[in-house]
Design an enzyme around this catalytic site. Structure first.
Site: not given
Length: 295
Positions: A177, A214
């Site tokens: 992420e 993400k």
């Protein structure tokens, strides 16, 4: 149901990932939005008890089912908590059929080169072994990009993939992420650099070394399709990044190969003071919006 079932659900399941991983830093804000003022808890223990009650209420809600929520990200402390006499990760998978993930980062370094790297993660191998033994499928680790600084972005992505390799070695699937700040004045440029760096790193992974990504909802719709199509990527999920539920869902619906992994947008409008029926209706409405935007 096995690891293979979890993997199949994360690769092909219709729905989104609920981010229930508010940590020490983000919990007071999450609780305030939920109608629990800081004056209502006297210690960190009491604060974490309040957020656990909120999470349990969400997980137990009628609409929080695998038909729309295919995975959920937990805070490390949550692994030790129980719902209806079962550890939370076990409850999610065994009872609800929702794949559990664990947030493993320890927060962010100060900003340098237009980015915030992850702080060191002490005891990572022990944490991963424990999580794997509890049936956790994967992890999530977050850094933040504030500017289109090529050097900074390359460093963030390299660090993310170093951690990802450790997670893969422990038998789990990492959610990488590298968030791009939605208020960045060079957001679109930063996203182009980020995509190129991720592609570079993906090409260093071998068969079986699979990850998820993400990412912030991109300024250019479908920018990340190429990442989603990469053989080492199970799924590309989107973070809501401070957008309202409506805005986040609107942007997500324009990105065909991303599904949601929302935190604040999932809990928007929920409050401790609501009756169970009010709470379930409000949560159900958010889940439905996010599900529709994801599929």
């Amino acid at each position: 149901m096995s690891k293979a079932d979890q993997r199949e659900q994360m690769t092909n399941g219709a729905g989104f990932i609920a981010a229930l991983d508010q940590s020490g830093g983000s919990t007071p804000k999450a609780l305030a939005l939920y109608g629990v003022d800081a004056s209502q808890y006297g210690s960190e223990e009491e604060m974490f008890a309040e957020i656990q009650n909120m999470r349990a209420r969400i997980i137990l809600a009628d609409d929080f089912t695998k038909e729309k929520v295919i995975g959920a990200i937990l805070f490390e402390r949550t692994l030790g908590e129980e719902i209806e006499g079962r550890k939370v990760a076990d409850y999610l998978w065994s009872v609800k059929g929702i794949v559990p993930f664990l947030k493993i980062d320890k927060g962010l370094e100060e900003q340098a080169n237009g980015v915030q790297m992850m702080k060191p993660i002490p005891g990572l191998s022990e944490t991963l072994a424990k999580a794997a033994s509890m049936g956790v499928f994967g992890t999530k680790e977050r850094s933040v990009i504030h500017e289109a600084n090529a050097e900074g972005i390359a460093a963030v992505v390299a660090q993310q993939f170093d951690v990802a390799r450790e997670v893969i070695a422990a038998g789990m699937v990492p959610i990488v992420e590298p968030e791009v700040n939605i208020h960045s004045e060079t957001k679109a440029e930063a996203e182009d650099i980020l995509k190129a760096e991720i592609l570079k790193q993906l090409d260093t992974l071998e068969e079986g070394q699979d990850i998820m990504l993400k990412l912030t909802l991109p300024t250019k719709a479908n920018l990340y399709d190429e990442l989603a199509d990469h053989p080492r990527v199970l799924r590309v999920v989107a973070l809501s990044g401070g957008y309202s539920t409506e805005e986040a869902c609107d942007l997500l619906s324009k990105n065909d190969k991303m599904i949601a992994s929302f935190s604040r947008a999932l809990t928007e409008g929920l409050s401790k003071q609501m009756s169970d029926s009010e709470f379930n209706a409000a949560l159900g409405s958010n889940i439905d919006k996010i599900y529709r935007a994801s599929v």
